[in-house]
Design a protein around this motif. Structure first.
Motif, PDB file in Angstrom:
ATOM      1  N   ALA A   1       0.836  -1.197   0.000  1.00 49.96           N
ATOM      2  CA  ALA A   1       0.000   0.000   0.000  1.00 49.96           C
ATOM      3  C   ALA A   1       0.873   1.250   0.000  1.00 49.96           C
ATOM      4  O   ALA A   1       1.929   1.303   0.634  1.00 49.96           O
ATOM      5  N   GLY A   2       0.435   2.268  -0.755  1.00 46.34           N
ATOM      6  CA  GLY A   2       1.093   3.559  -0.712  1.00 46.34           C
ATOM      7  C   GLY A   2       2.285   3.725  -1.608  1.00 46.34           C
ATOM      8  O   GLY A   2       3.002   4.731  -1.489  1.00 46.34           O
ATOM      9  N   GLN A   3       2.513   2.791  -2.520  1.00 49.11           N
ATOM     10  CA  GLN A   3       3.614   2.962  -3.470  1.00 49.11           C
ATOM     11  C   GLN A   3       3.371   2.136  -4.730  1.00 49.11           C
ATOM     12  O   GLN A   3       2.727   1.093  -4.675  1.00 49.11           O
ATOM     13  N   ILE A   4       3.882   2.624  -5.846  1.00 47.76           N
ATOM     14  CA  ILE A   4       3.806   1.943  -7.120  1.00 47.76           C
ATOM     15  C   ILE A   4       5.164   2.059  -7.806  1.00 47.76           C
ATOM     16  O   ILE A   4       6.024   2.824  -7.362  1.00 47.76           O
ATOM     17  N   MET A   5       5.343   1.306  -8.857  1.00 50.74           N
ATOM     18  CA  MET A   5       6.592   1.353  -9.613  1.00 50.74           C
ATOM     19  C   MET A   5       6.301   1.890 -11.006  1.00 50.74           C
ATOM     20  O   MET A   5       5.386   1.412 -11.685  1.00 50.74           O
ATOM     21  N   VAL A   6       7.078   2.887 -11.424  1.00 44.51           N
ATOM     22  CA  VAL A   6       6.839   3.571 -12.700  1.00 44.51           C
ATOM     23  C   VAL A   6       8.146   3.688 -13.470  1.00 44.51           C
ATOM     24  O   VAL A   6       9.185   4.046 -12.899  1.00 44.51           O
ATOM     25  N   LYS A   7       8.077   3.396 -14.761  1.00 40.98           N
ATOM     26  CA  LYS A   7       9.218   3.595 -15.638  1.00 40.98           C
ATOM     27  C   LYS A   7       8.810   4.531 -16.765  1.00 40.98           C
ATOM     28  O   LYS A   7       7.760   4.325 -17.403  1.00 40.98           O
TER      29      LYS A   7
ATOM     30  N   ALA B   1      13.210   1.763 -13.460  1.00 42.07           N
ATOM     31  CA  ALA B   1      11.943   2.113 -12.815  1.00 42.07           C
ATOM     32  C   ALA B   1      12.205   2.877 -11.527  1.00 42.07           C
ATOM     33  O   ALA B   1      13.308   2.816 -10.957  1.00 42.07           O
ATOM     34  N   HIS B   2      11.181   3.602 -11.064  1.00 41.21           N
ATOM     35  CA  HIS B   2      11.276   4.361  -9.825  1.00 41.21           C
ATOM     36  C   HIS B   2      10.125   4.000  -8.898  1.00 41.21           C
ATOM     37  O   HIS B   2       9.025   3.655  -9.347  1.00 41.21           O
ATOM     38  N   LEU B   3      10.392   4.050  -7.602  1.00 43.73           N
ATOM     39  CA  LEU B   3       9.381   3.762  -6.594  1.00 43.73           C
ATOM     40  C   LEU B   3       8.694   5.069  -6.228  1.00 43.73           C
ATOM     41  O   LEU B   3       9.325   5.983  -5.676  1.00 43.73           O
ATOM     42  N   ILE B   4       7.415   5.175  -6.529  1.00 41.63           N
ATOM     43  CA  ILE B   4       6.660   6.416  -6.348  1.00 41.63           C
ATOM     44  C   ILE B   4       5.665   6.267  -5.205  1.00 41.63           C
ATOM     45  O   ILE B   4       4.859   5.327  -5.191  1.00 41.63           O
ATOM     46  N   LYS B   5       5.725   7.179  -4.248  1.00 47.52           N
ATOM     47  CA  LYS B   5       4.767   7.173  -3.144  1.00 47.52           C
ATOM     48  C   LYS B   5       3.424   7.726  -3.619  1.00 47.52           C
ATOM     49  O   LYS B   5       3.375   8.769  -4.285  1.00 47.52           O
ATOM     50  N   VAL B   6       2.332   7.037  -3.275  1.00 45.36           N
ATOM     51  CA  VAL B   6       0.980   7.429  -3.673  1.00 45.36           C
ATOM     52  C   VAL B   6       0.060   7.285  -2.472  1.00 45.36           C
ATOM     53  O   VAL B   6       0.390   6.579  -1.511  1.00 45.36           O
TER      54      VAL B   6
ATOM     55  N   GLY C   1      -4.632   3.155  -1.213  1.00 44.55           N
ATOM     56  CA  GLY C   1      -5.955   2.900  -1.773  1.00 44.55           C
ATOM     57  C   GLY C   1      -6.136   3.461  -3.166  1.00 44.55           C
ATOM     58  O   GLY C   1      -7.126   3.154  -3.842  1.00 44.55           O
ATOM     59  N   LYS C   2      -5.188   4.292  -3.617  1.00 40.24           N
ATOM     60  CA  LYS C   2      -5.277   4.912  -4.940  1.00 40.24           C
ATOM     61  C   LYS C   2      -4.301   4.293  -5.940  1.00 40.24           C
ATOM     62  O   LYS C   2      -4.129   4.803  -7.042  1.00 40.24           O
ATOM     63  N   GLU C   3      -3.671   3.193  -5.555  1.00 38.72           N
ATOM     64  CA  GLU C   3      -2.624   2.615  -6.391  1.00 38.72           C
ATOM     65  C   GLU C   3      -3.140   2.243  -7.782  1.00 38.72           C
ATOM     66  O   GLU C   3      -2.553   2.628  -8.807  1.00 38.72           O
ATOM     67  N   VAL C   4      -4.215   1.482  -7.837  1.00 33.36           N
ATOM     68  CA  VAL C   4      -4.733   0.998  -9.127  1.00 33.36           C
ATOM     69  C   VAL C   4      -5.217   2.156  -9.984  1.00 33.36           C
ATOM     70  O   VAL C   4      -4.944   2.226 -11.194  1.00 33.36           O
ATOM     71  N   GLN C   5      -5.916   3.111  -9.379  1.00 29.70           N
ATOM     72  CA  GLN C   5      -6.431   4.273 -10.106  1.00 29.70           C
ATOM     73  C   GLN C   5      -5.297   5.076 -10.735  1.00 29.70           C
ATOM     74  O   GLN C   5      -5.365   5.467 -11.912  1.00 29.70           O
ATOM     75  N   LEU C   6      -4.240   5.304  -9.983  1.00 26.36           N
ATOM     76  CA  LEU C   6      -3.115   6.078 -10.500  1.00 26.36           C
ATOM     77  C   LEU C   6      -2.323   5.299 -11.546  1.00 26.36           C
ATOM     78  O   LEU C   6      -1.841   5.873 -12.527  1.00 26.36           O
ATOM     79  N   ILE C   7      -2.207   4.002 -11.372  1.00 18.78           N
ATOM     80  CA  ILE C   7      -1.533   3.175 -12.383  1.00 18.78           C
ATOM     81  C   ILE C   7      -2.271   3.256 -13.713  1.00 18.78           C
ATOM     82  O   ILE C   7      -1.663   3.424 -14.781  1.00 18.78           O
ATOM     83  N   GLU C   8      -3.593   3.153 -13.683  1.00 23.48           N
ATOM     84  CA  GLU C   8      -4.379   3.228 -14.916  1.00 23.48           C
ATOM     85  C   GLU C   8      -4.203   4.586 -15.592  1.00 23.48           C
ATOM     86  O   GLU C   8      -4.049   4.683 -16.820  1.00 23.48           O
ATOM     87  N   ALA C   9      -4.206   5.661 -14.789  1.00 22.33           N
ATOM     88  CA  ALA C   9      -4.048   7.006 -15.351  1.00 22.33           C
ATOM     89  C   ALA C   9      -2.660   7.191 -15.951  1.00 22.33           C
ATOM     90  O   ALA C   9      -2.502   7.718 -17.061  1.00 22.33           O
ATOM     91  N   LEU C  10      -1.650   6.755 -15.234  1.00 16.84           N
ATOM     92  CA  LEU C  10      -0.277   6.912 -15.722  1.00 16.84           C
ATOM     93  C   LEU C  10      -0.031   6.083 -16.983  1.00 16.84           C
ATOM     94  O   LEU C  10       0.665   6.520 -17.903  1.00 16.84           O
ATOM     95  N   ASN C  11      -0.603   4.904 -17.048  1.00 16.32           N
ATOM     96  CA  ASN C  11      -0.390   4.049 -18.221  1.00 16.32           C
ATOM     97  C   ASN C  11      -1.061   4.590 -19.480  1.00 16.32           C
ATOM     98  O   ASN C  11      -0.763   4.127 -20.591  1.00 16.32           O
TER      99      ASN C  11
ATOM    100  N   GLU D   1       6.382   4.380 -19.814  1.00 17.63           N
ATOM    101  CA  GLU D   1       6.572   3.048 -20.406  1.00 17.63           C
ATOM    102  C   GLU D   1       5.661   2.044 -19.715  1.00 17.63           C
ATOM    103  O   GLU D   1       5.008   1.238 -20.352  1.00 17.63           O
ATOM    104  N   TYR D   2       5.639   2.073 -18.389  1.00 17.37           N
ATOM    105  CA  TYR D   2       4.674   1.283 -17.635  1.00 17.37           C
ATOM    106  C   TYR D   2       4.602   1.791 -16.209  1.00 17.37           C
ATOM    107  O   TYR D   2       5.546   2.398 -15.689  1.00 17.37           O
ATOM    108  N   ALA D   3       3.442   1.544 -15.574  1.00 16.49           N
ATOM    109  CA  ALA D   3       3.253   1.748 -14.144  1.00 16.49           C
ATOM    110  C   ALA D   3       2.620   0.468 -13.621  1.00 16.49           C
ATOM    111  O   ALA D   3       1.746  -0.115 -14.267  1.00 16.49           O
ATOM    112  N   GLU D   4       3.069   0.012 -12.470  1.00 13.80           N
ATOM    113  CA  GLU D   4       2.570  -1.261 -11.957  1.00 13.80           C
ATOM    114  C   GLU D   4       2.590  -1.277 -10.443  1.00 13.80           C
ATOM    115  O   GLU D   4       3.259  -0.464  -9.793  1.00 13.80           O
ATOM    116  N   LEU D   5       1.837  -2.224  -9.881  1.00 12.13           N
ATOM    117  CA  LEU D   5       1.801  -2.410  -8.440  1.00 12.13           C
ATOM    118  C   LEU D   5       3.143  -2.911  -7.934  1.00 12.13           C
ATOM    119  O   LEU D   5       3.868  -3.616  -8.636  1.00 12.13           O
ATOM    120  N   ASP D   6       3.461  -2.560  -6.714  1.00  8.34           N
ATOM    121  CA  ASP D   6       4.621  -3.120  -6.033  1.00  8.34           C
ATOM    122  C   ASP D   6       4.096  -4.304  -5.220  1.00  8.34           C
ATOM    123  O   ASP D   6       3.634  -4.163  -4.100  1.00  8.34           O
TER     124      ASP D   6
END
Length: 413
Positions: free
Chosen positions: A35-41, A68-73, A76-86, A92-97
Motif C-alpha cells: 500500500a502507498g507505493q507503485i513502480m513507474v518507468k 523504474a522508480h518507486l513512487i509514493k501514492v 488505496g489509490k494505487e490501481v487508479q493512479l496506475i491506470e491514469a499513468l499508463n 513506459e509502464y506503471a505497476e503495483l509493487d
C-alpha cells in the motif's frame, strides 16, 4: 572429507512438519501489493516530474538498475493512479509493487538424505517426527561431487529473510549483508533465510550441525523478506541489483510474487551480467506459474522426496519448471534465538527439517555453484546448461519438469 562426513554421519514456499505457508490448500493465490507505493518507468525521464505533478505525486528512488522508480501514492489509490499513468505516452509502464512471500563430519549429516541417501530413516529435532526410510541414492550425489570441488570462493546470494548471526554453522560463511525491508535490522527473525542459507553453504567437517551442498561457498545475505516473512517486488529487485554488484555468481530466491516488469528487468539485467538465478517453483501442486521462477532467465525448481518422487505439494509443469531437487524434510540450520517460524510450528533452535520448493531451490543453487568452480572458463549460460543437462529424469516424472532431479557429481565433471 567424504570419509569424515559419512562417518559423522523449514513464507509461502516453506512447509514444516506438514504445515505449509502457501495458504489454505496451498493454492497459488495472487499476492497482494504494498500500500502507498507503485513502480513507474518513463520513456523519457526528463518528463517524469511534470507527469507526476499532474497527479499530485513526486519523483521517487530508482529501483536498482531497472530504470523504474518507486513512487509514493495515497494508500488505496494505487490501481487508479496506475491506470491514469499508463494512458500517458511518456510512461513506459506503471505497476503495483507486489508483496513477495517466503516460499516456506557433522552431527546431523546422517539426516541429510538430500546429500547422501542410504535409505535411512531419521527423526527431526523438535518433536521426534520420524521420517520414513527412503530409497538409496535418491539424492544429488553431493559427497561424490566434493571429491572434485567444494565450491571454494564462489559467492551465492540468498535473497530471503536474512541469515542468523548466532548460528555458528552458517554465520561465518556470510561475507556481505544488506537490508531491503522495513525491518529494523538485517537479522533473521523469521527463520526462513537461515534455513535456506544452510542448505547452500553450511560449514562441513566442523563436528556440529550440517553440511551445505556447496560447503566452500560464501553467502551474500540480502534481506528482502521482513521479520514477518513478507517483502516487496521493489525490494527484491533492489536485492538482485545489490547481489550482482557485490559479486555473486549465483542468486537464490526461495520466494514468490506476481509478475512484474520491474522484477523481470532486474532478473534480465542480472543474467546479462553473468549471474545464474535460481528460484522455487511453488507449493501449489498445480501448473500455475509463479515468479520469479517462471521468468526465462531463472532456473525454476520443483521438489522431490527421499524416494525421488514428486513432492505432493510441489508445483510442476515441464513447460516451465526446469529441474527438481529434494524438498521434503530437508535438514538445515535455524536461528538460535526466537524466530517466527519456530514459534508458529514448534521448530527447534539451531537445526531442524523444513519442506517446500524453498528447500529444493538452494540445493540447485549449491549445485550451480559447484559447477561454476569446477569448469574453467564457465559462464552463467554454460553453468545452467551443465546443471540442466546432467539432471536425472526419473521414469514417470517427465510431465513434472523439463530436465529431472539435479545431480551434483555429474554437474562438476
Amino acid at each position: 572429507m567424504k570419509k569424515a562426513l559419512m562417518a559423522g554421519l523449514a513464507s509461502a514456499f516453506m512447509m514444516l512438519s506438514g504445515i505449509t505457508f502457501a495458504g489454505s490448500g496451498n493454492a497459488a493465490a495472487e499476492p497482494s501489493h504494498v500500500a502507498g507505493q507503485i513502480m513507474v518507468k518513463f520513456r523519457d525521464h526528463r518528463a517524469a516530474a511534470g507527469v507526476l505533478r499532474q497527479h499530485g505525486l513526486s519523483e521517487g528512488a530508482s529501483i536498482g538498475s531497472t530504470g523504474a522508480h518507486l513512487i509514493k501514492v495515497p494508500a488505496g489509490k494505487e490501481v487508479q493512479l496506475i491506470e491514469a499513468l499508463n494512458r500517458n505516452p511518456v510512461v513506459e509502464y506503471a505497476e503495483l509493487d507486489r508483496i513477495v512471500q517466503a516460499a516456506t563430519a557433522d552431527e546431523y549429516f546422517s539426516r541429510q538424505y538430500a546429500l547422501h541417501n542410504e535409505g535411512q530413516a531419521f527423526a527431526n529435532t523438535a518433536d521426534s517426527l520420524t521420517v520414513d526410510a527412503g530409497t538409496a541414492d535418491a539424492d544429488v550425489d553431493a559427497v561424490e561431487a566434493w571429491t572434485v570441488s567444494t565450491g571454494d570462493g564462489i559467492g551465492v546470494a540468498v535473497l530471503d529473510s536474512g541469515v542468523a548471526t548466532d548460528n555458528p554453522d552458517i554465520d561465518p560463511k556470510v561475507v556481505a549483508r544488506a537490508n531491503f525491508t522495513t525491518s529494523r535490522t538485517n537479522e533473521d527473525n523469521y527463520g526462513h533465510g537461515t534455513h535456506v542459507a544452510g542448505i547452500v553453504a553450511a560449514t562441513a567437517d566442523n563436528s556440529i550441525g550440517v553440511a551445505g551442498v556447496c560447503p566452500g561457498c560464501t553467502i551474500l545475505a540480502g534481506k528482502v523478506l521482513s521479520d514477518n516473512g513478507m517483502g516487496s517486488s521493489s525490494g527484491l529487485a533492489n536485492g538482485i541489483n545489490w547481489a550482482v554488484n557485490s559479486g555473486a555468481k549465483v542468486i537464490n530466491m526461495s520466494l514468490a510474487v506476481g509478475a512484474s516488469l520491474t522484477l523481470e528487468t532486474a532478473v534480465n539485467n542480472a543474467w546479462s551480467r553473468g549471474v545464474v538465478l535460481v528460484a522455487a517453483a511453488g507449493n501449489g501442486n498445480s501448473q500455475t506459474k509463479v515468479y520469479p521462477g517462471a521468468y526465462t532467465n531463472v532456473i525454476a525448481v520443483g521438489a522431490t522426496d527421499n524416494n525421488d518422487a514428486k513432492a505432493s505439494f510441489s508445483t510442476y509443469g515441464a513447460s516451465w519448471v526446469d529441474v527438481a531437487a529434494p524438498g521434503v524434510n530437508v535438514y538445515s540450520t535455524f536461528p538460535n534465538h526466537k524466530f517466527v517460524i519456530g514459534r508458529q510450528n514448534n521448530r527447534s533452535f539451531g537445526y531442524d527439517v523444513g519442506s517446500g520448493t524453498s528447500m529444493a531451490a538452494p540445493i540447485v543453487a549449491g549445485v550451480a555453484a559447484l559447477a561454476w568452480s569446477s569448469h574453467a572458463g564457465a559462464t552463467n549460460a554454460s553453468v545452467r546448461a551443465n546443471v540442466e543437462s546432467t539432471a536425472e529424469m526419473k521414469s514417470g516424472s517427465e510431465p513434472y519438469w523439463a530436465h529431472g532431479r539435479v545431480n551434483a557429481d555429474k554437474a562438476v565433471r
